[in-house]
Scaffold this motif. Structure first.
Motif, PDB file in Angstrom:
ATOM      1  N   THR A 133       0.841  -1.191   0.000  1.00 11.82           N
ATOM      2  CA  THR A 133       0.000   0.000   0.000  1.00 11.82           C
ATOM      3  C   THR A 133       0.881   1.248   0.000  1.00 11.82           C
ATOM      4  O   THR A 133       1.800   1.368   0.808  1.00 11.82           O
ATOM      5  N   GLY A 134       0.598   2.144  -0.916  1.00 10.61           N
ATOM      6  CA  GLY A 134       1.400   3.353  -1.017  1.00 10.61           C
ATOM      7  C   GLY A 134       2.256   3.397  -2.248  1.00 10.61           C
ATOM      8  O   GLY A 134       2.660   4.468  -2.691  1.00 10.61           O
ATOM      9  N   GLY A 135       2.597   2.208  -2.831  1.00 12.11           N
ATOM     10  CA  GLY A 135       3.312   2.222  -4.096  1.00 12.11           C
ATOM     11  C   GLY A 135       4.640   1.524  -4.157  1.00 12.11           C
ATOM     12  O   GLY A 135       5.241   1.441  -5.226  1.00 12.11           O
ATOM     13  N   SER A 136       5.153   1.006  -3.042  1.00 16.56           N
ATOM     14  CA  SER A 136       6.399   0.241  -3.074  1.00 16.56           C
ATOM     15  C   SER A 136       6.131  -1.159  -3.612  1.00 16.56           C
ATOM     16  O   SER A 136       4.998  -1.643  -3.585  1.00 16.56           O
ATOM     17  N   ALA A 137       7.183  -1.839  -4.079  1.00 11.58           N
ATOM     18  CA  ALA A 137       7.005  -3.191  -4.603  1.00 11.58           C
ATOM     19  C   ALA A 137       8.347  -3.894  -4.718  1.00 11.58           C
ATOM     20  O   ALA A 137       9.401  -3.261  -4.850  1.00 11.58           O
ATOM     21  N   GLY A 138       8.283  -5.226  -4.689  1.00 13.47           N
ATOM     22  CA  GLY A 138       9.443  -6.053  -4.968  1.00 13.47           C
ATOM     23  C   GLY A 138       8.989  -7.243  -5.789  1.00 13.47           C
ATOM     24  O   GLY A 138       7.910  -7.775  -5.562  1.00 13.47           O
ATOM     25  N   TRP A 139       9.813  -7.652  -6.768  1.00 10.31           N
ATOM     26  CA  TRP A 139       9.406  -8.788  -7.580  1.00 10.31           C
ATOM     27  C   TRP A 139      10.598  -9.410  -8.305  1.00 10.31           C
ATOM     28  O   TRP A 139      11.688  -8.832  -8.382  1.00 10.31           O
ATOM     29  N   SER A 140      10.342 -10.607  -8.813  1.00 11.25           N
ATOM     30  CA  SER A 140      11.327 -11.355  -9.588  1.00 11.25           C
ATOM     31  C   SER A 140      10.797 -11.569 -10.996  1.00 11.25           C
ATOM     32  O   SER A 140       9.613 -11.861 -11.184  1.00 11.25           O
ATOM     33  N   ASP A 141      11.680 -11.435 -11.965  1.00  8.67           N
ATOM     34  CA  ASP A 141      11.356 -11.717 -13.370  1.00  8.67           C
ATOM     35  C   ASP A 141      12.304 -12.824 -13.827  1.00  8.67           C
ATOM     36  O   ASP A 141      13.375 -12.552 -14.377  1.00  8.67           O
ATOM     37  N   PRO A 142      11.924 -14.091 -13.590  1.00 10.91           N
ATOM     38  CA  PRO A 142      12.855 -15.198 -13.863  1.00 10.91           C
ATOM     39  C   PRO A 142      13.275 -15.301 -15.325  1.00 10.91           C
ATOM     40  O   PRO A 142      14.403 -15.719 -15.610  1.00 10.91           O
TER      41      PRO A 142
ATOM     42  N   ARG B 204      14.129 -13.127 -17.354  1.00  7.85           N
ATOM     43  CA  ARG B 204      15.247 -12.222 -17.638  1.00  7.85           C
ATOM     44  C   ARG B 204      16.305 -12.269 -16.545  1.00  7.85           C
ATOM     45  O   ARG B 204      17.287 -11.536 -16.612  1.00  7.85           O
ATOM     46  N   ASP B 205      16.097 -13.123 -15.561  1.00  6.94           N
ATOM     47  CA  ASP B 205      16.984 -13.221 -14.398  1.00  6.94           C
ATOM     48  C   ASP B 205      17.178 -11.847 -13.749  1.00  6.94           C
ATOM     49  O   ASP B 205      18.296 -11.425 -13.452  1.00  6.94           O
ATOM     50  N   LEU B 206      16.030 -11.164 -13.551  1.00  4.29           N
ATOM     51  CA  LEU B 206      16.036  -9.858 -12.907  1.00  4.29           C
ATOM     52  C   LEU B 206      15.282  -9.926 -11.582  1.00  4.29           C
ATOM     53  O   LEU B 206      14.281 -10.635 -11.469  1.00  4.29           O
ATOM     54  N   THR B 207      15.762  -9.193 -10.592  1.00  7.17           N
ATOM     55  CA  THR B 207      14.984  -8.953  -9.380  1.00  7.17           C
ATOM     56  C   THR B 207      14.965  -7.454  -9.134  1.00  7.17           C
ATOM     57  O   THR B 207      15.952  -6.758  -9.391  1.00  7.17           O
ATOM     58  N   ILE B 208      13.830  -6.983  -8.635  1.00  8.74           N
ATOM     59  CA  ILE B 208      13.590  -5.544  -8.599  1.00  8.74           C
ATOM     60  C   ILE B 208      13.050  -5.125  -7.235  1.00  8.74           C
ATOM     61  O   ILE B 208      12.188  -5.799  -6.666  1.00  8.74           O
ATOM     62  N   GLY B 209      13.547  -4.016  -6.741  1.00  8.49           N
ATOM     63  CA  GLY B 209      12.994  -3.388  -5.553  1.00  8.49           C
ATOM     64  C   GLY B 209      12.739  -1.924  -5.812  1.00  8.49           C
ATOM     65  O   GLY B 209      13.626  -1.216  -6.322  1.00  8.49           O
ATOM     66  N   TYR B 210      11.516  -1.480  -5.528  1.00 11.39           N
ATOM     67  CA  TYR B 210      11.178  -0.056  -5.653  1.00 11.39           C
ATOM     68  C   TYR B 210      10.556   0.382  -4.343  1.00 11.39           C
ATOM     69  O   TYR B 210       9.625  -0.262  -3.838  1.00 11.39           O
ATOM     70  N   VAL B 211      11.055   1.474  -3.768  1.00 11.41           N
ATOM     71  CA  VAL B 211      10.525   1.978  -2.503  1.00 11.41           C
ATOM     72  C   VAL B 211      10.287   3.475  -2.623  1.00 11.41           C
ATOM     73  O   VAL B 211      10.995   4.184  -3.347  1.00 11.41           O
ATOM     74  N   THR B 212       9.269   3.949  -1.915  1.00 11.30           N
ATOM     75  CA  THR B 212       8.931   5.364  -1.959  1.00 11.30           C
ATOM     76  C   THR B 212       8.357   5.801  -0.622  1.00 11.30           C
ATOM     77  O   THR B 212       7.726   5.008   0.072  1.00 11.30           O
ATOM     78  N   ARG B 213       8.584   7.051  -0.294  1.00 11.35           N
ATOM     79  CA  ARG B 213       7.997   7.584   0.938  1.00 11.35           C
ATOM     80  C   ARG B 213       6.672   8.294   0.659  1.00 11.35           C
ATOM     81  O   ARG B 213       5.954   8.643   1.587  1.00 11.35           O
ATOM     82  N   ARG B 214       6.344   8.512  -0.623  1.00  8.87           N
ATOM     83  CA  ARG B 214       5.093   9.178  -0.970  1.00  8.87           C
ATOM     84  C   ARG B 214       3.995   8.134  -1.132  1.00  8.87           C
ATOM     85  O   ARG B 214       4.047   7.292  -2.027  1.00  8.87           O
ATOM     86  N   LEU B 215       3.009   8.173  -0.259  1.00  5.46           N
ATOM     87  CA  LEU B 215       1.931   7.188  -0.259  1.00  5.46           C
ATOM     88  C   LEU B 215       0.935   7.537  -1.346  1.00  5.46           C
ATOM     89  O   LEU B 215       0.168   8.490  -1.229  1.00  5.46           O
ATOM     90  N   GLY B 216       0.969   6.757  -2.418  1.00  5.02           N
ATOM     91  CA  GLY B 216       0.115   7.046  -3.556  1.00  5.02           C
ATOM     92  C   GLY B 216      -0.260   5.795  -4.310  1.00  5.02           C
ATOM     93  O   GLY B 216      -0.741   4.824  -3.723  1.00  5.02           O
ATOM     94  N   ASP B 217       0.008   5.792  -5.616  1.00  6.53           N
ATOM     95  CA  ASP B 217      -0.410   4.689  -6.472  1.00  6.53           C
ATOM     96  C   ASP B 217       0.816   3.916  -6.974  1.00  6.53           C
ATOM     97  O   ASP B 217       1.940   4.144  -6.537  1.00  6.53           O
ATOM     98  N   PHE B 218       0.571   2.999  -7.924  1.00  3.04           N
ATOM     99  CA  PHE B 218       1.632   2.151  -8.459  1.00  3.04           C
ATOM    100  C   PHE B 218       2.060   2.595  -9.854  1.00  3.04           C
ATOM    101  O   PHE B 218       2.642   1.802 -10.602  1.00  3.04           O
ATOM    102  N   ALA B 219       1.803   3.848 -10.203  1.00  2.31           N
ATOM    103  CA  ALA B 219       2.141   4.320 -11.538  1.00  2.31           C
ATOM    104  C   ALA B 219       3.637   4.205 -11.822  1.00  2.31           C
ATOM    105  O   ALA B 219       4.046   3.826 -12.931  1.00  2.31           O
ATOM    106  N   ALA B 220       4.465   4.514 -10.836  1.00  4.15           N
ATOM    107  CA  ALA B 220       5.915   4.422 -11.043  1.00  4.15           C
ATOM    108  C   ALA B 220       6.332   2.975 -11.271  1.00  4.15           C
ATOM    109  O   ALA B 220       7.155   2.680 -12.148  1.00  4.15           O
ATOM    110  N   VAL B 221       5.779   2.060 -10.496  1.00  3.14           N
ATOM    111  CA  VAL B 221       6.085   0.639 -10.667  1.00  3.14           C
ATOM    112  C   VAL B 221       5.633   0.160 -12.042  1.00  3.14           C
ATOM    113  O   VAL B 221       6.346  -0.587 -12.726  1.00  3.14           O
ATOM    114  N   ASP B 222       4.466   0.584 -12.462  1.00  2.00           N
ATOM    115  CA  ASP B 222       3.948   0.182 -13.772  1.00  2.00           C
ATOM    116  C   ASP B 222       4.877   0.645 -14.893  1.00  2.00           C
ATOM    117  O   ASP B 222       5.134  -0.101 -15.856  1.00  2.00           O
ATOM    118  N   ARG B 223       5.385   1.877 -14.783  1.00  3.20           N
ATOM    119  CA  ARG B 223       6.304   2.383 -15.810  1.00  3.20           C
ATOM    120  C   ARG B 223       7.600   1.577 -15.831  1.00  3.20           C
ATOM    121  O   ARG B 223       8.129   1.247 -16.892  1.00  3.20           O
TER     122      ARG B 223
END
Length: 327
Positions: free
Chosen positions: A289-298, A300-319
């Motif tokens: 909730t707020g827009g942070s996320a973590g995930w794996s993309d097997p 492409r052998d990628l793992t991703i972490g995105y964190v934010t202090r602004r409580l909003g939506d997932f638009a940044a993660v989607d991009r």
């Protein structure tokens, strides 16, 4: 924006920088090594303290897979009832059902004040005596606030260490609950994206209203919250720590499908593994909730972490996701 951008990943950095959040960070690991490790903004609302590589931020449910991984590391029988490890536990619920959000214990059953967030034993006792809200195993409903107490108390009773200590020692650095005084000084202040954000968030479900304060910045920016252990929603971490968690061995057992169907909290059909959602494209992970996320993309052998202090939506993660898909 500052940090590392490997050749070929410029579009990912552009996606991150399109809408600055006034304090956020993104890490992408390929084959376990950083190809993107960038950050922007400030730690504080007043914008006097620049964000740094070691800034900690509360990522809400992005932390749920961490406590799920802790339980899997115990090596216990997932099909045994919770009461086999927690004798006072009254509900006929298996460990597996808790791990995949089908236990029916999706809210704390006794009204409690804000101060209860700091009382681990009280909230665990409430859950141990609770009657499931639906037949365990019949349907999922993300255990938005209770997940961490249900699994964290299991860790404590089986291992002897607190969940905060267990995660620090067995899973990885900068995956933190119960912050020390030194760690408090590294924290970013959460801030609403719009004045309506907390009201809109609470309106989603009564399951997240008790104890109060989980979406009130006056509470979540306080030492009471930051020094408590609330593994469902108060993991304080960095983007790099999230990405490294997904690249590490403790996360490897999480993406095993356990349930596909409607989720009473999310309001959509999902596939739950152990504390993570599995997507049709093969990626898996969890947002907060707020827009942070973590995930794996097997693929492409990628793992991703995105964190934010602004409580909003997932638009940044989607991009960022779209940019990664187009590499």
């Amino acid at each position: 924006m500052e940090g590392l951008i490997a050749p070929g990943f410029e579009a990912v950095a552009t996606a991150f920088a399109t809408d600055p959040r006034g304090g956020s960070a993104l890490t992408v690991l390929r084959h376990g090594e950083p190809v993107v490790e960038i950050y922007e903004g400030w730690r504080d609302v007043a914008r006097t303290q620049p964000w740094t590589t070691d800034t900690l931020v509360d990522v809400y449910s992005t932390g749920k897979p961490v406590i799920a991984a802790a339980v899997l590391l115990l090596g216990i029988d997932l099909d045994k009832p919770m009461s086999a490890y927690w004798p006072s536990f009254q509900g006929s619920v298996s460990v597996r059902q808790v791990l995949c959000h089908t236990a029916g214990l999706a809210s704390f059953p006794v009204p409690r004040p804000v101060s209860a967030w700091a009382d681990w034993d009280l909230l665990c006792a409430d859950l141990a005596a609770a009657t499931p809200l639906w037949e365990p195993g019949s349907v999922a409903g993300e255990h938005a606030l209770t997940y961490g107490h249900l699994l964290g108390e299991l860790v404590r009773r089986v291992d002897g260490r607190s969940p905060a200590q267990f995660v620090r020692e067995e899973i990885g650095p900068d995956l933190l609950y119960a912050l020390t005084a030194e760690e408090l000084g590294r924290c970013a202040e959460l801030q609403y994206s719009t004045p309506a954000w907390p009201t809109e968030t609470l309106a989603r479900s009564t399951m997240v209203a008790n104890p109060p304060g989980a979406f009130d910045v006056a509470v979540v920016n306080s030492p009471l919250w930051r020094q408590a252990t609330i593994p469902a929603v108060n993991l304080h971490t960095t983007a790099t720590a999230v990405a490294r968690f997904y690249a590490g061995p403790s996360a490897a057992a999480l993406p095993v499908a356990q349930y596909t169907g409607p989720d009473k909290f999310i309001g959509a059909e999902v596939t739950w593994g152990y504390g993570v959602q599995l997507e049709p494209d093969g990626t898996w992970g969890h947002g907060g909730t707020g827009g942070s996320a973590g995930w794996s993309d097997p693929s492409r052998d990628l793992t991703i972490g995105y964190v934010t202090r602004r409580l909003g939506d997932f638009a940044a993660v989607d991009r960022v996701e779209e940019a990664l898909r187009n590499l």
